[in-house]
Design a protein around this motif. Structure first.
Motif, mmCIF file in Angstrom:
data_model
loop_
_atom_site.group_PDB
_atom_site.id
_atom_site.type_symbol
_atom_site.label_atom_id
_atom_site.label_comp_id
_atom_site.label_asym_id
_atom_site.label_seq_id
_atom_site.Cartn_x
_atom_site.Cartn_y
_atom_site.Cartn_z
ATOM 1 N N GLU A 29 0.835 -1.193 0.000
ATOM 2 C CA GLU A 29 0.000 0.000 0.000
ATOM 3 C C GLU A 29 0.875 1.249 0.000
ATOM 4 O O GLU A 29 1.972 1.267 0.575
ATOM 5 C CB GLU A 29 -0.933 -0.011 1.208
ATOM 6 N N THR A 64 0.268 -4.461 4.169
ATOM 7 C CA THR A 64 -0.765 -3.464 4.460
ATOM 8 C C THR A 64 -0.393 -2.515 5.587
ATOM 9 O O THR A 64 -1.084 -1.515 5.781
ATOM 10 C CB THR A 64 -2.083 -4.174 4.821
ATOM 11 N N ASN A 193 -3.385 1.269 -3.821
ATOM 12 C CA ASN A 193 -4.091 2.265 -3.026
ATOM 13 C C ASN A 193 -5.588 1.998 -3.088
ATOM 14 O O ASN A 193 -6.092 1.455 -4.075
ATOM 15 C CB ASN A 193 -3.811 3.686 -3.544
#
Length: 339
Positions: A29, A64, A193
């Motif tokens: 991410e 994450t 994202n």
């Protein structure tokens, strides 16, 4: 008639799949990358490290979240405090329902000087508890030159098998067909994202392109970066020379031992001929108690492999920097000719 495939949850995949598919991509991410960059730049030039959290789903390793580790010191009490800090962080993340599964770690480096025995030992320690893990390497010094120096690494399966046996002799390496380029595997990184963040970033984009030119990109001076790469490269060449001297000494000792063995065997055979003529029992041609028949330990080639890998990294960086410098010089030459 083929039965339609039913989608399975992450828990079903983790329980039923015994053999994991090969790791194809590391999906990170964008917020995690920003955290890594900030942590490494805030403490540069000191080297820092941190934990990676996420999920291992099929051939994709999802990262994450992450959190930094305290600065390492040699004191045992401080190391124990660092371990307690990690456990406490994992507990806090679990309480707020955030992914707390360890999938690896990240660390900063200086001009790509990360290929060390310590990195391999850390990988092996992680492998004892985690099926698959990666190490994210970030280089702030190269990122200052306009390149996002971020890469995901893992140890190759063949190298891990050889490392567990702790046998890095030339014969074993030839048997496994393992060379210095087969130690690490670089996994492609995919930045992910959420839709909300992507929409927000779209709103931040200006409606018209920026008219201001970035003249820093035309800076011709790269002497500092080139000089540091050359210094590190020379140090690696000296280290490689030391490793080669170890092997030269080993082969000289081995040749000397073989000559002593042949001389001893010839002497023993002549003694046995005399004993046979005298009607006595011949003596054995090999004497395990004799020190000249004790095999000499061959030096490990692991250190030389890592040094060679590091030399290749420095050479690639020097080629990249010099290539960009030549492009700028040719551009400036064309501009002067037009004037």
């Amino acid at each position: 008639m083929a039965t339609p495939s039913v989608p399975r949850s992450f828990l079903q995949v983790a329980v039923t799949d015994e053999v994991a598919p090969p790791l194809r991509v590391v999906q990170i991410e964008g917020l995690v990358i920003l955290k890594i960059i900030k942590h490494c730049k805030d403490h540069s030039p000191s080297l820092v490290t941190g934990q990676l959290l996420g999920l291992d789903v099929g051939s994709v390793l999802e990262v994450t979240n992450c959190f930094p580790f305290p600065m390492r010191e040699e004191d045992e009490e401080i190391e124990a405090d660092g371990a307690n800090y990690q456990l406490e962080m994992m507990r806090c993340l679990r309480e707020v329902n955030v992914d707390n599964n360890t999938v690896g770690w990240y660390q900063s480096t200086l001009l790509g000087s990360f290929q060390t025995v310590e990195l391999i030992e850390t990988f092996m320690n992680y492998q004892e508890n985690i099926r698959r893990c990666v190490c994210i390497i970030y280089d702030p010094s190269r990122s200052d030159q306009g390149v996002l120096a971020l890469k995901a690494l893992k140890l190759s399966d063949s190298f891990m098998e050889l490392y567990r046996s702790n046998n890095f002799t030339g014969e074993k390496l030839r048997e496994k067909n393992l060379s210095w380029v087969d130690i690490f595997e670089e996994i492609p990184i995919k930045v992910s994202n959420s839709a909300l963040i992507s929409a927000f970033m779209t709103e931040l984009e200006p409606e018209t392109p920026v008219a201001q030119c970035d003249y820093d990109r035309l800076q011709l001076s790269t002497s500092s970066l080139m000089e540091r790469n050359m210094e590190f490269l020379i140090e690696c060449m000296d280290d490689l020379s030391v490793e080669q001297q170890k092997f030269q000494f080993y082969y000289r000792s081995l040749s000397r031992q073989q000559a002593q063995q042949q001389a001893w065997l010839q002497k023993r055979r002549s003694e046995n001929v005399a004993r046979k003529a005298a009607g006595e029992e011949p003596l054995p041609e090999e004497d395990p108690s004799n020190p000249i028949f004790k095999p000499l330990p061959e030096p490990s080639r692991l250190e030389s492999f890592l040094i060679t890998n590091q030399i290749s990294t420095y050479c690639n960086q020097i080629n990249g920097v010099s290539g960009q410098s030549f492009n700028k010089l040719y551009l400036m030459k064309a501009l002067h000719e037009e004037d």
